[in-house]
Design an enzyme around this catalytic site. Structure first.
Site, PDB file in Angstrom:
ATOM      1  N   GLU A 181       1.296 -18.746  -0.491  1.00  0.00           N
ATOM      2  CA  GLU A 181       1.305 -18.417  -2.163  1.00  0.00           C
ATOM      3  C   GLU A 181       2.416 -17.539  -1.933  1.00  0.00           C
ATOM      4  OE1 GLU A 181      -0.830 -15.765  -3.926  1.00  0.00           O
ATOM      5  OE2 GLU A 181      -1.014 -16.816  -5.988  1.00  0.00           O
ATOM      6  N   LYS A 237     -11.450   0.087 -11.353  1.00  0.00           N
ATOM      7  CA  LYS A 237     -10.170   0.394 -10.168  1.00  0.00           C
ATOM      8  C   LYS A 237      -8.653   0.009 -10.361  1.00  0.00           C
ATOM      9  CE  LYS A 237      -9.664  -0.651  -5.739  1.00  0.00           C
ATOM     10  NZ  LYS A 237      -8.147   0.325  -5.589  1.00  0.00           N
TER      11      LYS A 237
END
Ligand code: NAD
Length: 475
Positions: free
Chosen positions: A376, A172
């Protein structure tokens, strides 16, 4: 406005399959929908898992040599369709066309490289009375879930690991970048026996259904730390094996003996390739106070001359941020940085016009506890932090919940290697960053992941070890 393309389908048991629901795919260089593709429901997922389970019965019996030959054919398909796939990748992901071509070529090379690695049974003991062997068996159906920053490269590693070792797969891609993966699946229809590879596009819910599905034996997930935790919690319900390749906040420590002019282009590229949207991009630069100002100036000069634009323009070096949500996040971090009083040496201005663009931004004199240093950022903005004492630099580099990778830069590689070995990461580089290969394990320490991808270590994590213990006497 042109009519969106819609020549995309899932691949289930070798057939092109569509769904009632659709996903709209946006070109991040324009902010406009340029394509639609089907979005799978639990019904298509059940079909795909059942097909993969049927195909497993035969595929697991093939020899490594046979499966290696099929993986080589996959690599050939990637190379044969490199131009078409790269253009589609640039349209949906945003990266410059040259980097998109590199991604496809790299996926081919990594797949071939991994399928060369021998997996042999091991004899742990063999004497007059006993023989103990360790053999490795495939697990069954592997669910592979990928992110939007490098959809083909990050599919190729897990896919090769799963299929070469005798598993079958349901893959996916991210709802932001499903198209290149679907197009590749279409080209792979004739390569794999029906059901060995199944590809479904869908939203985040499809990922969650996969992690809970009783017919899936293992999940290979690449994405954010937050989603990785959800994946692991959900996989616990059926005790699925997991490989989690999650986010990073990589530090580069630059020692006092470097030539700032020489090192700046290397640090710049490792920070800003794919506009910083790389798990193992440099996200914090710690520079010794002796070279700090010169390095900041050299990085800022690099940033000012980098060409930003549509990835389809051959002159472009930096494309847009991939999606609106990530764009808003990065701009939030930029605003927080500006408010904190840090110095923005280059970039920092959001351009007018279409698309999710932010020029490469270099930040100096920023607090260690700011968002840009702690989180991040996953975008084109990088802080340069000053240190005096190397122990302090190592402590700050390690003072994070992330532990993907890091690097140390010096005129003296052995001096740097001793410091690199102190970084609490999956990979510590010297005088380079982002160097990975098919035979070298890659993965995160701490919250950057669980397990390793690539190498014999990675391949064996797609297999169950079984001990065969023989007592050499009659029963
Ligand atoms: P994400 O976690 O939002 O999504 C990744 C994938 O997970 C997508 O396909 C998404 O649809 C799916 N998903 C979402 N919710 C889910 C759920 N509850 N259960 C199962 N699947 C679900 O990540 P992203 O924003 O697409 O990617 C960026 C992140 O990926 C960054 O943190 C980056 O560092 C990380 N990353 C890590 C590596 C690595 O090798 N360590 C490589 C590339 C990217």
């Amino acid at each position: 406005m042109t009519v969106p393309r819609s020549d995309f389908a899932h691949l289930i048991e070798g057939e092109s399959v569509t769904s009632d629901e659709a996903l709209e795919v946006i070109n991040p260089a324009t902010g406009e929908v340029f394509a639609r593709c089907p979005s799978a429901s639990p019904v298509e997922l059940d079909r795909a898992v059942a097909a993969a389970a049927r195909a497993f019965a035969d595929w697991r019996e093939r020899s490594f040599e046979e499966r290696r030959t099929v993986i080589r054919r996959m690599a050939r398909v990637l190379r044969d369709h490199q131009g078409e796939l790269a253009e589609l990748l640039t349209l949906e992901q945003g990266k410059p066309l040259g980097q998109a071509r590199d991604e496809i070529a790299r996926a081919a090379a990594q797949s071939e490289g991994m399928a060369q690695i021998p997996i042999e049974p091991e004899t742990l003991l063999d004497d007059d009375t006993r023989r103990i062997e360790l053999r490795y068996y495939p697990l069954g159906v592997v669910g592979i879930i990928t992110p939007w920053n490098a959809p083909i490269n990050l599919a190729a590693g897990p896919l090769t690991s799963a299929l070469y070792t005798g598993n079958t797969a349901v893959l996916k891609p991210s709802p932001y970048t499903p198209l290149t993966t679907l197009k590749l699946a279409e080209h792979l229809r004739e390569v794999f026996p029906p059901g060995v590879l199944n590809v479904l596009a869908g939203g985040d819910a499809l990922g969650a259904w996969m992690t809970a599905h009783p017919g899936i034996a293992k999940i290979s997930f690449t994405g954010s730390v937050a989603t990785g935790k959800n994946v692991m919690a959900s996989a616990a319900g059926t005790l699925k094996r997991v490989t989690l390749e999650l986010g990073g906040n990589d530090a580069a420590i630059v020692l006092d003996d470097v030539d700032p002019q020489a090192v700046a282009p290397k640090l710049f590229f490792a920070s800003f390739v794919n506009s910083g949207q790389v798990c193992m991009a440099i996200k914090r630069i710690y520079a010794h106070e002796r070279i700090y100002d010169a390095l900041c100036s050299a990085l800022a000069a690099q940033a000012r001359k980098a060409r930003m634009g549509s990835g389809l323009d051959p002159a472009t070096e930096l494309g847009p941020i991939q999606n609106a949500a990530q764009y808003e996040r990065v701009i939030g971090i930029l605003e927080d940085t500006r408010r904190s009083g840090a110095r923005i040496l280059a970039g920092g201005e959001v351009p007018a016009g279409r698309g999710y663009f932010l020029p490469p931004t270099i930040v100096a004199d920023i607090d260690e506890d700011s968002r840009l240093v702690q989180e991040e950022q996953f975008g084109p903005i990088v802080p340069v932090l000053k240190y005096r004492d190397i122990d302090d630099a190592v402590r700050r580099a390690n003072d994070t919940r992330y532990g993907l990778s890091g690097s140390v830069w010096s005129r003296d590689p052995e001096r740097a290697a001793a410091i690199a070995a102190r970084l609490e990461v999956g990979t510590a580089w010297v005088n380079q960053h982002r160097a990975t290969s098919a035979t070298v394990p890659f993965g995160g320490a701490k919250e950057s992941g669980i397990g390793r991808q690539y190498s014999v270590l990675g391949l064996k994590s797609y297999m169950e070890p079984r001990v065969i213990s023989v007592l050499k006497q009659a029963a």
